[in-house]
Design a protein around this motif. Structure first.
Motif, PDB file in Angstrom:
ATOM      1  N   VAL A  73       0.854  -1.179   0.000  1.00 14.92           N
ATOM      2  CA  VAL A  73       0.000   0.000   0.000  1.00 14.92           C
ATOM      3  C   VAL A  73       0.892   1.231   0.000  1.00 14.92           C
ATOM      4  O   VAL A  73       2.074   1.158   0.332  1.00 14.92           O
ATOM      5  N   GLU A  74       0.293   2.328  -0.387  1.00 11.44           N
ATOM      6  CA  GLU A  74       1.001   3.604  -0.398  1.00 11.44           C
ATOM      7  C   GLU A  74       0.095   4.654   0.211  1.00 11.44           C
ATOM      8  O   GLU A  74      -1.100   4.686  -0.074  1.00 11.44           O
ATOM      9  N   ARG A  75       0.662   5.488   1.053  1.00 15.82           N
ATOM     10  CA  ARG A  75      -0.113   6.604   1.608  1.00 15.82           C
ATOM     11  C   ARG A  75      -0.029   7.759   0.631  1.00 15.82           C
ATOM     12  O   ARG A  75       1.049   8.184   0.255  1.00 15.82           O
ATOM     13  N   THR A  76      -1.182   8.259   0.237  1.00 11.07           N
ATOM     14  CA  THR A  76      -1.208   9.406  -0.665  1.00 11.07           C
ATOM     15  C   THR A  76      -1.244  10.707   0.124  1.00 11.07           C
ATOM     16  O   THR A  76      -0.895  11.740  -0.379  1.00 11.07           O
ATOM     17  N   SER A  77      -1.704  10.613   1.328  1.00  8.06           N
ATOM     18  CA  SER A  77      -1.671  11.717   2.280  1.00  8.06           C
ATOM     19  C   SER A  77      -1.751  11.066   3.650  1.00  8.06           C
ATOM     20  O   SER A  77      -1.863   9.846   3.771  1.00  8.06           O
ATOM     21  N   ARG A  78      -1.717  11.838   4.682  1.00  9.65           N
ATOM     22  CA  ARG A  78      -1.733  11.278   6.032  1.00  9.65           C
ATOM     23  C   ARG A  78      -2.998  10.448   6.301  1.00  9.65           C
ATOM     24  O   ARG A  78      -2.968   9.508   7.070  1.00  9.65           O
ATOM     25  N   GLU A  79      -4.073  10.771   5.645  1.00  6.05           N
ATOM     26  CA  GLU A  79      -5.342  10.108   5.952  1.00  6.05           C
ATOM     27  C   GLU A  79      -5.861   9.200   4.837  1.00  6.05           C
ATOM     28  O   GLU A  79      -6.949   8.682   4.937  1.00  6.05           O
ATOM     29  N   ARG A  80      -5.091   8.993   3.762  1.00 13.28           N
ATOM     30  CA  ARG A  80      -5.568   8.175   2.638  1.00 13.28           C
ATOM     31  C   ARG A  80      -4.513   7.158   2.221  1.00 13.28           C
ATOM     32  O   ARG A  80      -3.323   7.440   2.250  1.00 13.28           O
ATOM     33  N   VAL A  81      -4.988   5.981   1.797  1.00 15.50           N
ATOM     34  CA  VAL A  81      -4.103   4.926   1.317  1.00 15.50           C
ATOM     35  C   VAL A  81      -4.657   4.355   0.018  1.00 15.50           C
ATOM     36  O   VAL A  81      -5.857   4.456  -0.254  1.00 15.50           O
ATOM     37  N   ILE A  82      -3.766   3.751  -0.766  1.00 20.08           N
ATOM     38  CA  ILE A  82      -4.153   3.156  -2.043  1.00 20.08           C
ATOM     39  C   ILE A  82      -3.306   1.917  -2.269  1.00 20.08           C
ATOM     40  O   ILE A  82      -2.179   1.821  -1.749  1.00 20.08           O
ATOM     41  N   ALA A  83      -3.840   0.978  -3.024  1.00 27.96           N
ATOM     42  CA  ALA A  83      -3.093  -0.215  -3.389  1.00 27.96           C
ATOM     43  C   ALA A  83      -1.946   0.178  -4.322  1.00 27.96           C
ATOM     44  O   ALA A  83      -2.006   1.192  -5.017  1.00 27.96           O
ATOM     45  N   THR A  84      -0.893  -0.627  -4.343  1.00 27.90           N
ATOM     46  CA  THR A  84       0.224  -0.412  -5.269  1.00 27.90           C
ATOM     47  C   THR A  84       0.147  -1.434  -6.392  1.00 27.90           C
ATOM     48  O   THR A  84      -0.727  -2.306  -6.401  1.00 27.90           O
ATOM     49  N   ASP A  85       1.087  -1.356  -7.302  1.00 23.56           N
ATOM     50  CA  ASP A  85       1.139  -2.326  -8.398  1.00 23.56           C
ATOM     51  C   ASP A  85       1.337  -3.752  -7.871  1.00 23.56           C
ATOM     52  O   ASP A  85       0.904  -4.708  -8.502  1.00 23.56           O
ATOM     53  N   ALA A  86       1.983  -3.899  -6.724  1.00 25.62           N
ATOM     54  CA  ALA A  86       2.263  -5.220  -6.150  1.00 25.62           C
ATOM     55  C   ALA A  86       1.043  -5.839  -5.465  1.00 25.62           C
ATOM     56  O   ALA A  86       1.022  -7.047  -5.219  1.00 25.62           O
ATOM     57  N   THR A  87       0.038  -5.052  -5.174  1.00 26.83           N
ATOM     58  CA  THR A  87      -1.118  -5.553  -4.431  1.00 26.83           C
ATOM     59  C   THR A  87      -1.850  -6.657  -5.185  1.00 26.83           C
ATOM     60  O   THR A  87      -2.228  -7.671  -4.605  1.00 26.83           O
ATOM     61  N   GLY A  88      -2.051  -6.479  -6.466  1.00 22.86           N
ATOM     62  CA  GLY A  88      -2.749  -7.486  -7.264  1.00 22.86           C
ATOM     63  C   GLY A  88      -2.047  -8.832  -7.224  1.00 22.86           C
ATOM     64  O   GLY A  88      -2.691  -9.880  -7.094  1.00 22.86           O
ATOM     65  N   ALA A  89      -0.713  -8.821  -7.322  1.00 23.21           N
ATOM     66  CA  ALA A  89       0.050 -10.068  -7.251  1.00 23.21           C
ATOM     67  C   ALA A  89      -0.081 -10.701  -5.874  1.00 23.21           C
ATOM     68  O   ALA A  89      -0.192 -11.929  -5.746  1.00 23.21           O
ATOM     69  N   ALA A  90      -0.092  -9.879  -4.825  1.00 28.49           N
ATOM     70  CA  ALA A  90      -0.261 -10.400  -3.464  1.00 28.49           C
ATOM     71  C   ALA A  90      -1.639 -11.037  -3.303  1.00 28.49           C
ATOM     72  O   ALA A  90      -1.774 -12.090  -2.668  1.00 28.49           O
ATOM     73  N   ILE A  91      -2.654 -10.421  -3.886  1.00 28.68           N
ATOM     74  CA  ILE A  91      -4.008 -10.978  -3.831  1.00 28.68           C
ATOM     75  C   ILE A  91      -4.054 -12.322  -4.568  1.00 28.68           C
ATOM     76  O   ILE A  91      -4.697 -13.271  -4.122  1.00 28.68           O
ATOM     77  N   ASP A  92      -3.355 -12.418  -5.700  1.00 32.09           N
ATOM     78  CA  ASP A  92      -3.290 -13.690  -6.426  1.00 32.09           C
ATOM     79  C   ASP A  92      -2.676 -14.786  -5.561  1.00 32.09           C
ATOM     80  O   ASP A  92      -3.182 -15.912  -5.524  1.00 32.09           O
ATOM     81  N   VAL A  93      -1.588 -14.460  -4.873  1.00 30.03           N
ATOM     82  CA  VAL A  93      -0.951 -15.433  -3.956  1.00 30.03           C
ATOM     83  C   VAL A  93      -1.933 -15.807  -2.861  1.00 30.03           C
ATOM     84  O   VAL A  93      -2.125 -16.996  -2.556  1.00 30.03           O
ATOM     85  N   LEU A  94      -2.572 -14.824  -2.278  1.00 28.74           N
ATOM     86  CA  LEU A  94      -3.532 -15.060  -1.199  1.00 28.74           C
ATOM     87  C   LEU A  94      -4.677 -15.952  -1.669  1.00 28.74           C
ATOM     88  O   LEU A  94      -5.053 -16.914  -0.983  1.00 28.74           O
ATOM     89  N   ASN A  95      -5.223 -15.674  -2.823  1.00 24.08           N
ATOM     90  CA  ASN A  95      -6.328 -16.479  -3.336  1.00 24.08           C
ATOM     91  C   ASN A  95      -5.909 -17.918  -3.597  1.00 24.08           C
ATOM     92  O   ASN A  95      -6.672 -18.849  -3.328  1.00 24.08           O
ATOM     93  N   THR A  96      -4.694 -18.105  -4.102  1.00 24.13           N
ATOM     94  CA  THR A  96      -4.198 -19.459  -4.349  1.00 24.13           C
ATOM     95  C   THR A  96      -4.034 -20.217  -3.039  1.00 24.13           C
ATOM     96  O   THR A  96      -4.481 -21.366  -2.914  1.00 24.13           O
ATOM     97  N   VAL A  97      -3.451 -19.590  -2.053  1.00 20.10           N
ATOM     98  CA  VAL A  97      -3.255 -20.220  -0.745  1.00 20.10           C
ATOM     99  C   VAL A  97      -4.613 -20.549  -0.114  1.00 20.10           C
ATOM    100  O   VAL A  97      -4.823 -21.650   0.385  1.00 20.10           O
ATOM    101  N   CYS A  98      -5.531 -19.588  -0.164  1.00 19.20           N
ATOM    102  CA  CYS A  98      -6.852 -19.807   0.434  1.00 19.20           C
ATOM    103  C   CYS A  98      -7.617 -20.927  -0.269  1.00 19.20           C
ATOM    104  O   CYS A  98      -8.346 -21.670   0.378  1.00 19.20           O
ATOM    105  N   TYR A  99      -7.437 -21.052  -1.551  1.00 19.23           N
ATOM    106  CA  TYR A  99      -8.121 -22.107  -2.300  1.00 19.23           C
ATOM    107  C   TYR A  99      -7.726 -23.478  -1.771  1.00 19.23           C
ATOM    108  O   TYR A  99      -8.558 -24.375  -1.639  1.00 19.23           O
ATOM    109  N   TYR A 100      -6.446 -23.645  -1.447  1.00 21.30           N
ATOM    110  CA  TYR A 100      -5.959 -24.954  -1.009  1.00 21.30           C
ATOM    111  C   TYR A 100      -5.999 -25.171   0.498  1.00 21.30           C
ATOM    112  O   TYR A 100      -6.076 -26.299   0.952  1.00 21.30           O
ATOM    113  N   PHE A 101      -5.925 -24.099   1.284  1.00 20.66           N
ATOM    114  CA  PHE A 101      -5.749 -24.278   2.723  1.00 20.66           C
ATOM    115  C   PHE A 101      -6.837 -23.680   3.603  1.00 20.66           C
ATOM    116  O   PHE A 101      -6.834 -23.902   4.800  1.00 20.66           O
ATOM    117  N   GLU A 102      -7.724 -22.886   3.078  1.00 23.03           N
ATOM    118  CA  GLU A 102      -8.719 -22.270   3.954  1.00 23.03           C
ATOM    119  C   GLU A 102     -10.016 -22.997   3.911  1.00 23.03           C
ATOM    120  O   GLU A 102     -10.424 -23.590   2.983  1.00 23.03           O
TER     121      GLU A 102
END
Length: 102
Positions: A73-102
């Protein structure tokens, strides 16, 4: 947005807590920066908690800091955050892990 990919150990540390997983999933669906209070309200509702202030504190002082250090994540200001380019890849990893282990 930053494009630095996180180290694999750092990625799994970032994904190890439910609040951070929910944060990444929520931010990944947003097109614009999100206010920390909006994020806290969403997480509190998802977790059926009434203490939004505690969720805000945990996000601000723990979860968002770690996600920012991991370039998920990246802070755009003190009170706001946004996903980064790496977030989508992290979600893909998370979804794969959850598919097999959750």
């Amino acid at each position: 947005m930053q494009s630095t990919q996180p180290d694999l150990d750092d990625l799994f540390r970032a994904l190890s807590q439910r609040e951070r997983r929910q944060t990444l999933r929520y931010l990944d669906r947003q097109d614009t920066p999100v206010a920390v209070e909006e994020l806290a309200t969403t997480l509190a509702t998802d977790q059926q908690r009434h203490d939004t202030e505690q969720v805000t504190l945990a996000l601000t002082h723990k979860h968002l800091l770690l996600l920012e250090e991991t370039n998920l994540v990246e802070r755009t200001s003190r009170e706001r955050v946004i996903a980064t380019d790496a977030t989508g890849a992290a979600i893909d990893v998370l979804n794969t892990v959850c598919y097999y282990f959750e």
